[in-house]
Design a protein around this motif. Structure first.
Motif, mmCIF file in Angstrom:
data_model
loop_
_atom_site.group_PDB
_atom_site.id
_atom_site.type_symbol
_atom_site.label_atom_id
_atom_site.label_comp_id
_atom_site.label_asym_id
_atom_site.label_seq_id
_atom_site.Cartn_x
_atom_site.Cartn_y
_atom_site.Cartn_z
ATOM 1 N N GLY A 43 0.792 -1.215 0.000
ATOM 2 C CA GLY A 43 0.000 0.000 0.000
ATOM 3 C C GLY A 43 0.833 1.278 0.000
ATOM 4 O O GLY A 43 2.020 1.263 0.307
ATOM 5 N N THR A 44 0.161 2.347 -0.348
ATOM 6 C CA THR A 44 0.793 3.671 -0.375
ATOM 7 C C THR A 44 0.087 4.581 0.615
ATOM 8 O O THR A 44 -1.136 4.751 0.553
ATOM 9 N N ASP A 226 4.552 0.065 0.880
ATOM 10 C CA ASP A 226 5.254 0.092 -0.408
ATOM 11 C C ASP A 226 5.815 1.484 -0.677
ATOM 12 O O ASP A 226 6.920 1.623 -1.212
ATOM 13 N N ALA A 227 5.012 2.480 -0.344
ATOM 14 C CA ALA A 227 5.409 3.853 -0.678
ATOM 15 C C ALA A 227 4.707 4.844 0.239
ATOM 16 O O ALA A 227 3.704 4.526 0.881
ATOM 17 N N ILE A 228 5.281 6.039 0.291
ATOM 18 C CA ILE A 228 4.661 7.172 0.994
ATOM 19 C C ILE A 228 4.648 8.355 0.039
ATOM 20 O O ILE A 228 5.673 8.681 -0.567
ATOM 21 N N ASN A 509 6.955 1.848 10.748
ATOM 22 C CA ASN A 509 6.078 0.792 11.257
ATOM 23 C C ASN A 509 4.600 1.037 10.946
ATOM 24 O O ASN A 509 3.733 0.289 11.399
ATOM 25 N N VAL A 510 4.333 2.048 10.168
ATOM 26 C CA VAL A 510 2.946 2.301 9.756
ATOM 27 C C VAL A 510 2.531 1.263 8.719
ATOM 28 O O VAL A 510 3.316 0.854 7.867
ATOM 29 N N TRP A 511 1.293 0.823 8.820
ATOM 30 C CA TRP A 511 0.769 -0.110 7.819
ATOM 31 C C TRP A 511 -0.700 0.186 7.547
ATOM 32 O O TRP A 511 -1.373 0.863 8.340
#
Length: 514
Positions: A43-44, A226-228, A509-511
């Motif tokens: 996820g992004t 996956d990305a920010i 550690n964000v998901w």
């Protein structure tokens, strides 16, 4: 294993050469334990942060006036150490930090497997080059206090040695914020795109906005996203609107007004971090209308702190007591709370022969939510004591060029508040590189050096209280309150940091839930 400051102090005085292991990455320490279930990969994350085009800074060792820039830099580059949730200093790029018996020499060992985003292993020479570059910036003395560039050396391939001019048990804590590491001899023209070692690598950057990709080989552990995608907003209102309409997943440091609005929304989570933001009024002590300590004391008696917290922060904050570092475990709560007393304030001003006929300009910015509002409300309160204050709003770039460190009377903000010593070293000792009030007090300087040279925890706590008492009575800071840090997040976002300041930009550690 992590070591907190007390343990570092004990080790420095008692076992000297024993290695002080610190958890690499600080991740487990820095992350909230929300009940979102098992983290999933992918996820992004679309995150908004405040910033202005005129204040964009791409240099990791520059002055980051934009939260958006600091967020990008902190995700791409690692510092040697970082704040922790349980321990106020943990390793980041450094796997361990070890003091000499006299607390002047510290050895930082680089984490095993640490590489730059181009695959090149990180060496001690890279760290030495980066720290010397940092030290040689205009703000270098504040960022590495007591350490000259030639006292930063390599010892083998994986150990960096820092030698302080004086005993300093707090040195690892002082390397937390800006010791971003780049490759040795990176040309100045390539700094903006220089590879880092952090959990995310830069995909692109355009006018304050950026896309970052997961670093699959980060030495600190698994990175979930996956990305920010970072979007820069020039006002809290614009960022909040984007959050409400679903254009972003997180509004970082959105402010109290946005939090109050979002409280009524079931599809938005309000994340609060106490002691996140200090917004002091700074009074120049070396000259001008506030040089007389009686005038500074009067200003501290004029402000209605409870009203400031209620109106400026909408209640999302706490009253403060003119001592910076309110989240310090050894913050001196026993020092009496300063309350509004207009009669006493007027008496002090008359004794100091304060010129009531003049209008005093209070410079401020709109860099963060509530800052300009705090200046306006203080000006209103000051009129009740016969003091005329005119609020002058400045654009961020102008403020940092013309007012910061130079002005007689201005507002400022700091986002790291878990250490009294941090502020003393950077902004209040006579030689501090960012001495915002141009304050010099020999008793305070002596108290500071006593604190950082004291290994015994009980003795240190006592010495730290003495330091805080002097700051409370004499410094050029009027700290009326502490703002909670407030993020707005979509329900699918989990693992947001709970730490204030630098800790809140550690997003590894964000998901995202499906």
């Amino acid at each position: 294993m992590n070591f907190n400051r007390r343990q570092v102090l004990w080790a420095g005085g008692g076992i000297g050469a024993a290695a002080l292991l610190a958890a690499c990455g600080g991740g487990d320490n820095a992350t909230s334990s929300d009940p979102g279930g098992k983290p999933r990969k992918g996820g992004t994350l679309r995150i908004g942060a405040l910033g202005r085009s005129s204040a964009i800074t791409r240099d990791p060792h520059g002055n980051q006036g934009n939260e958006s820039d600091y967020l990008v830099i902190a995700l791409v580059y690692d510092t040697l150490t970082a704040p922790g949730l349980k321990d106020n200093t943990v390793g980041r790029l450094a796997a361990s930090f070890t003091p000499s018996k006299d607390l002047k020499t510290w050895r930082f060992k680089i984490a095993k497997g640490a590489t730059f985003h181009d695959g090149t292993p990180v060496t001690a020479d890279d760290v030495v080059w980066s720290l010397r570059r940092l030290r040689n910036t205009p703000a270098g003395a504040a960022r590495l206090p007591g350490i000259t560039a030639d006292h930063i050396t390599a010892e083998g391939k994986d150990t960096v040695v820092l030698v302080s001019d004086y005993a300093n048990a707090e040195l690892p804590m002082l390397t937390r914020l800006s010791t971003f590491i780049m490759k040795k001899d990176t040309p100045e023209k390539e700094i903006a795109k220089a590879p880092g070692t952090g959990p995310f690598k830069l995909d692109w950057y355009r006018g304050g906005n950026a896309r970052l990709l997961r670093n699959e080989h980060w030495h600190g552990g698994t990175v979930h996203l996956d990305a920010i995608e970072v979007t820069m907003f020039e006002s809290p209102q614009a960022m909040a609107n984007a959050m409400m309409s679903g254009q972003i997943d997180v509004a970082s440091n959105a402010g109290a007004v946005a939090a109050r609005t979002a409280d009524a929304r079931k599809d938005i989570t309000v994340v609060r971090r106490p002691n996140d933001m200090a917004m002091p009024i700074v009074m120049r002590t070396s000259g001008g209308p506030f040089a007389d300590p009686r005038v500074r004391a009067a200003m501290k008696l004029i402000v209605d702190r409870e009203a400031m917290v209620k109106q400026v922060l909408s209640g999302y904050g706490t009253v403060a007591n003119d001592i910076l570092g309110t989240g310090d475990p050894d913050y001196a709560k026993s020092i009496p709370q300063c309350h509004r007393d207009l009669a006493k304030a007027k008496k002090l001003l008359k004794e100091a022969k304060f010129d009531f006929s003049k209008t005093y300009e209070l410079a401020t910015t709109e860099d963060i939510a509530g800052l300009a509002e705090s200046a306006t409300l203080f000006a209103s309160q000051a009129r009740e004591a016969g003091v005329k204050v005119k609020v002058v709003k400045q654009e961020s770039g102008t403020f940092y060029q013309k007012t910061w460190l130079k002005g007689d009377f201005y507002t400022n903000y700091w986002g790291t508040n878990d250490s009294v010593v941090f502020f003393a070293s950077k902004t209040m000792t006579t030689s501090a590189g960012q001495n915002e009030a141009d304050w010099s007090d020999k008793d305070f300087d002596a108290a500071y050096h006593k604190v950082i040279a004291t290994a015994d925890p009980k003795a240190r706590t006592a010495a730290l209280k003495d330091l805080q008492q002097i700051e409370y009575e004499k410094s050029g800071y009027l700290l009326w309150g502490m703002a909670d840090g407030i993020d707005l997040a979509a329900p699918k976002v989990h693992g947001l940091p709970k730490l204030p300041g630098y800790g809140r930009v550690q997003l590894e550690n964000v998901w995202l839930a499906q």
